[in-house]
Design a protein around this motif. Structure first.
Motif, PDB file in Angstrom:
ATOM      1  N   THR A 123      -2.080  -3.821  -3.673  1.00 11.87           N
ATOM      2  CA  THR A 123      -3.160  -4.607  -3.273  1.00 11.87           C
ATOM      3  C   THR A 123      -2.916  -4.694  -1.615  1.00 11.87           C
ATOM      4  O   THR A 123      -3.752  -4.589  -0.816  1.00 11.87           O
ATOM      5  CB  THR A 123      -3.130  -6.014  -3.888  1.00 11.87           C
ATOM      6  OG1 THR A 123      -3.554  -5.964  -5.246  1.00 11.87           O
ATOM      7  CG2 THR A 123      -4.269  -6.825  -3.103  1.00 11.87           C
ATOM      8  N   ASP A 182       1.846  -2.899  -7.798  1.00 12.74           N
ATOM      9  CA  ASP A 182       0.675  -3.550  -7.094  1.00 12.74           C
ATOM     10  C   ASP A 182       0.616  -2.922  -5.747  1.00 12.74           C
ATOM     11  O   ASP A 182       1.491  -2.995  -5.050  1.00 12.74           O
ATOM     12  CB  ASP A 182       1.167  -5.278  -6.872  1.00 12.74           C
ATOM     13  CG  ASP A 182      -0.098  -5.869  -6.261  1.00 12.74           C
ATOM     14  OD1 ASP A 182      -1.183  -5.225  -6.241  1.00 12.74           O
ATOM     15  OD2 ASP A 182       0.065  -7.180  -5.913  1.00 12.74           O
ATOM     16  N   ASN A 194      -5.773  -2.950   0.775  1.00 13.39           N
ATOM     17  CA  ASN A 194      -6.368  -3.818   1.828  1.00 13.39           C
ATOM     18  C   ASN A 194      -6.136  -3.429   3.125  1.00 13.39           C
ATOM     19  O   ASN A 194      -6.981  -3.484   4.125  1.00 13.39           O
ATOM     20  CB  ASN A 194      -5.963  -5.477   1.441  1.00 13.39           C
ATOM     21  CG  ASN A 194      -6.489  -5.843   0.243  1.00 13.39           C
ATOM     22  OD1 ASN A 194      -7.470  -5.486  -0.214  1.00 13.39           O
ATOM     23  ND2 ASN A 194      -5.991  -6.973  -0.225  1.00 13.39           N
TER      24      ASN A 194
END
Length: 197
Positions: A80, A78, A84
């Protein structure tokens, strides 16, 4: 832009530390010494941007690793948080560049275009990290951001050339097109009207 199959930013790290970071930071300090607040703010800030960007890309600092989630075998599962974080980092620079863009409205078209292209670069690259249709980075938007980054680089070198050449060292002057409402544009326009009278 994935030109010639390049997808890693490794070569950028050295340029970000040296030329984009250190040299711009020093140039910003020299601009402050001569009283050019805009030049000092822009150059110092973008020097800081490049140094920060290089630190994020340097594995030894562990920033990217700390934001990634990996499985027991060390494979990334992951990204993310990393994507971000990079997106928000670039959006912050989009906001800052927009402020500087507004400050260029009384200068020249060439100088305005430099910050306009740079602003679009930060916006599109930020979006490419934040909007992820298939879970990964939005490559089409990233390529568009890269294209505007290329245009910003060209505009920066064009402005640098325009600032360097004059009658003492060149056979030509590089046109920068003053806005009609700029002080130089108004003085040129009023001078022309007087000459016609």
């Amino acid at each position: 832009m994935y030109t010639r199959g390049l997808s890693q930013a490794n070569i950028v790290v050295s340029l970000a530390f040296g030329y984009g970071g250190l040299v711009q930071l020093l140039a910003g300090m020299w601009e402050m010494a001569v009283g050019n607040t805009f030049g000092a703010t822009a150059l110092s800030s973008y020097g800081g941007f490049w140094l920060a960007f290089a630190i994020v890309l340097t594995p030894g600092f562990g920033i990217g690793k700390a934001l990634e989630v990996t499985d027991a075998e060390g494979r990334i599962t992951d990204e993310t948080a990393l994507l971000n974080s990079m997106g928000l980092f670039l959006m912050g620079w989009f906001i800052f560049t927009t402020i500087l863009l507004i400050c260029t409205l009384r200068s020249t078209v060439a100088f305005f275009l430099l910050f306009f292209f740079l602003d679009l670069t930060f916006l599109l690259l930020g979006i490419s990290y934040l909007v992820r249709p298939n879970g990964g980075q939005y490559v089409a938007v990233q390529k568009a951001g890269g294209l505007f980054g290329f245009l910003a680089g060209f505009a920066a070198w064009y402005n640098a050339l325009a600032g360097l050449v004059d009658n003492s060292n060149s056979f030509f002057i590089v046109p920068v097109a003053h806005f009609p409402w700029s002080p130089t544009g108004r003085s040129r326009r009023s001078k022309t009207q007087r000459e016609l009278a």
